[in-house]
Design a protein around this motif. Structure first.
Motif, mmCIF file in Angstrom:
data_model
loop_
_atom_site.group_PDB
_atom_site.id
_atom_site.type_symbol
_atom_site.label_atom_id
_atom_site.label_comp_id
_atom_site.label_asym_id
_atom_site.label_seq_id
_atom_site.Cartn_x
_atom_site.Cartn_y
_atom_site.Cartn_z
ATOM 1 N N ASP A 44 -4.093 -3.301 10.424
ATOM 2 C CA ASP A 44 -4.039 -4.511 11.143
ATOM 3 C C ASP A 44 -3.213 -5.454 10.804
ATOM 4 O O ASP A 44 -2.747 -6.156 11.825
ATOM 5 C CB ASP A 44 -5.376 -4.855 11.212
ATOM 6 N N SER A 45 -2.596 -5.266 9.409
ATOM 7 C CA SER A 45 -1.794 -6.420 8.981
ATOM 8 C C SER A 45 -0.161 -6.127 9.199
ATOM 9 O O SER A 45 0.499 -6.925 8.854
ATOM 10 C CB SER A 45 -2.070 -6.907 7.760
ATOM 11 N N LEU A 46 -0.131 -4.646 9.255
ATOM 12 C CA LEU A 46 1.487 -4.291 9.161
ATOM 13 C C LEU A 46 2.291 -4.819 10.408
ATOM 14 O O LEU A 46 3.338 -5.304 10.133
ATOM 15 C CB LEU A 46 1.301 -2.547 9.015
ATOM 16 N N PRO A 47 1.630 -4.582 11.764
ATOM 17 C CA PRO A 47 2.754 -5.070 12.677
ATOM 18 C C PRO A 47 3.241 -6.587 12.647
ATOM 19 O O PRO A 47 4.362 -6.847 12.962
ATOM 20 C CB PRO A 47 1.722 -4.969 13.954
ATOM 21 N N PRO A 48 2.213 -7.530 12.419
ATOM 22 C CA PRO A 48 2.815 -8.680 12.284
ATOM 23 C C PRO A 48 3.670 -8.953 11.128
ATOM 24 O O PRO A 48 4.732 -9.865 11.456
ATOM 25 C CB PRO A 48 1.385 -9.666 11.945
ATOM 26 N N MET A 49 3.639 -8.514 10.103
ATOM 27 C CA MET A 49 4.300 -8.473 8.854
ATOM 28 C C MET A 49 5.806 -7.984 9.359
ATOM 29 O O MET A 49 6.888 -8.480 8.732
ATOM 30 C CB MET A 49 3.680 -7.955 7.677
ATOM 31 N N LEU A 50 5.882 -6.892 9.993
ATOM 32 C CA LEU A 50 7.121 -6.335 10.126
ATOM 33 C C LEU A 50 7.587 -7.094 11.422
ATOM 34 O O LEU A 50 8.922 -7.177 11.237
ATOM 35 C CB LEU A 50 6.896 -4.709 10.923
ATOM 36 N N TYR A 51 6.839 -7.670 12.367
ATOM 37 C CA TYR A 51 7.828 -8.543 13.195
ATOM 38 C C TYR A 51 8.122 -9.774 12.593
ATOM 39 O O TYR A 51 9.179 -10.133 12.812
ATOM 40 C CB TYR A 51 6.438 -9.052 14.184
#
Length: 581
Positions: free
Chosen positions: A272-279
């Motif tokens: 859940d927290s990986l996509p925002p961090m990669l963005y």
């Protein structure tokens, strides 16, 4: 195992840290070792689901192992333990007696927390007691598990163990930025590749532009309005290209991580927290380029024309891509999880938000400003150099126009023109392979205007121009027009002209002059002045009717007539006609 197996490294680093005044050097080394050992290596997005499940299992194992490690350290007297009675927890001394007091201290402070037991504060020292080992092992283990679940860990090791999954997400971001930093520092900035779309020249017919129905540019050739949205072909650095590829790859990983997992049974099992961090990391890559490159290559950008042009192209290239990235990946985030629209919490909601807020448009103005600054500063530098080449040699040219025979000032003027054209040709060789056609011609037109101004000013100010001086100025300005016009015939235009079997000299010259006239505002005026010098009053009158002097103002033309011709009735009539306009 880290201390015993690799003790010479960790303990040595801790000893060096103590000498340098570091706080908790051994603990810092242990935390770093845990990060290196327990974090999975960065890879493709397809393995993220497997890694996430392994991290969940590893996190539970680490919490247990770190707790036992802290207990043993406290038992050997190498770590302080907490023994504060918990009045607010039922008046029982279980918390103080429990081995879990090694990881947390509870007090009556507003935040309910105190410093780590490894470095307790002065208030906590007064309430620390020895570890109570009178409980049976089963009871001690049960109390330990209950206390670990109800308290917050402040030890660096415990904190990393309990937040291993979030640490993995942050580690992914750190590795992306580390790769970007490596590209910026280790890639030769002078290496370039071609990028963009070849846009045909405005005044060339479509057949001459080299377009055909099978060409990828056929649609652009057919609809010229699309040129407004095209990135014109030029050379960009491999550094910028690799940074953009890394940015796109990071966004692709974020989209892949947003896709629902077939084996995920709950939102907790998902990334859940990986996509925002990669963005976030993808945006930071562009900021990293804008911060590092101008600083790292500041001296070259400020002094070497080609490097300044490469930085200009890189910034325009990244700004152009930033305009499109947001729209491109918004749709990808929305299509990654079709159920995100119906999700109110968890990853689905974050994916939905990414599909709404994904944008890089705010990065466009800084990149454009940097492009304008780098190229603008270089053009100003070249203007200064041209002024130093030309201006001293034309210091007395105005007075020399009153001479009836060749003087040294005329030779100086010819030398100044040759020096200026030589400088511009070398500049053209540096910029032609790098800049786009439009940017190159605009930049060269700016510099040509300066040279033309330096030669025109003495002529405008001359009070007397003899017939011999008129012939010299005509020849000088003709050479200047031809030399300047050749600078604007670049790329495919020059290639096409060389390939002509029977080129007409007049057609070739007119083609050069059309390009120069479009980008050098004073080019046509200098040609008109050159032609004026060999005209008689009657020819000047016909030239006015034919529009030969449309680029020259009536005041300027009147001054030239007064300086070049003696008093006569015809001259007076022509001056009166000009004064009435």
């Amino acid at each position: 195992s880290a201390v015993l197996g690799g003790g010479s490294v960790l303990v040595g680093a801790a000893a060096q840290g103590i000498e340098e005044g570091e706080s908790m050097p051994l603990m810092t080394a242990l935390v770093g070792f845990m990060r290196r050992s327990c974090m999975p290596a960065a890879g493709g997005a397809g393995g993220d689901e497997v890694k996430w499940g392994a991290l969940r299992e590893m996190e539970a194992c680490l919490i247990r192992e770190v707790g036992e490690f802290e207990e043993k350290m406290a038992g050997m007297g190498l770590m302080n333990s907490s023994a504060e009675a918990g009045d607010d927890r039922g008046g029982s001394s279980d918390v103080a007696s429990s081995p879990t007091g090694l990881s947390v201290l509870l007090n009556e402070e507003p935040d309910g927390l105190v410093d780590s037991p490894i470095h307790p504060n002065k208030t906590a020292l007064s309430v620390l007691t020895a570890l109570d080992t009178t409980f049976p092992p089963a009871l001690a283990a049960r109390r330990a598990n209950a206390d670990r679940a109800a308290t917050r860990v402040l030890s660096p090791l415990s904190h990393l163990a309990r937040a291993l999954r979030q640490a993995h997400v942050e580690d992914r971001r750190s590795r992306v930025l580390e790769r970007g930093r490596s590209i910026l520092l280790n890639t030769d900035y002078h290496d370039t590749v071609r990028a963009g779309t070849r846009v045909p020249d405005d005044d060339r017919p479509l057949a001459d532009a080299g377009g055909d129905a099978s060409s990828p540019l056929a649609s652009l050739d057919a609809d010229r309005t699309l040129e407004l949205f095209a990135f014109h072909e030029c050379s960009v650095s491999t550094t910028a290209r690799r940074m953009l590829d890394l940015c796109r790859g990071t966004l692709d990983d974020a989209v892949a991580a947003s896709a629902p997992s077939s084996s995920s049974s709950s939102s907790e099992d998902r990334l859940d927290s990986l996509p925002p961090m990669l963005y976030r990391a993808s945006r930071e890559l562009l900021d990293l380029f804008r911060a590092v490159v101008p600083t790292l290559h500041a001296s070259e950008v400020g002094s070497i024309p080609r490097t300044a042009a490469v930085l200009h192209n890189d910034c325009v290239y990244l700004a152009h891509e930033a305009l499109l990235l947001g729209a491109e990946y918004k749709n990808k985030f929305r299509s990654a999880d079709p159920n995100a629209e119906n999700s109110l919490e968890g990853q689905g909601n974050k994916t939905k938000l990414l599909g709404e807020v994904c944008s890089f448009v705010d990065m466009v103005p800084p990149f454009r400003d940097l492009a304008t600054k780098s190229m603008g500063s270089m053009i100003e530098l070249q203007k200064g150099q041209l002024y130093e080449l030309v201006s001293p040699r034309l210091a007395n040219f105005q007075q020399a126009l009153a001479s009836n025979e060749s003087v040294s000032e005329w030779d100086d003027a010819e030398t100044a023109l040759r020096a200026a054209l030589y400088h511009l040709r070398h500049l053209s060789q540096a910029w032609t392979p790098v800049l786009s056609r439009h940017v190159y011609q605009m930049s060269m037109g700016n510099l040509v205007d300066l040279v033309l101004t330096l030669f025109l000013d003495p002529v405008w100010k001359a009070r007397d121009i003899t017939e011999a001086s008129s012939r010299f100025v005509h020849a000088l300005f003709l050479d200047m027009a031809r030399g300047c016009a050749e600078l604007f015939l670049v790329g495919e235009d020059a290639t096409d002209e060389r390939r002509r079997e029977t080129p007409s000299a007049e057609d070739a010259m007119q083609r050069r002059f059309r390009a120069a006239r479009r980008y050098a505002s004073l080019f046509e005026k200098s040609r008109a002045v050159g032609r004026f010098m060999t005209m008689r009053l009657g020819e000047i009158q016909r030239g006015l009717e034919e529009g030969v002097f449309r680029s020259v103002t009536a005041r300027e033309l009147s001054h030239l007539i007064s300086a070049a011709f003696d008093e006569s009735q015809q001259r007076t009539a022509l001056l009166n006609a000009l004064a009435s306009k």
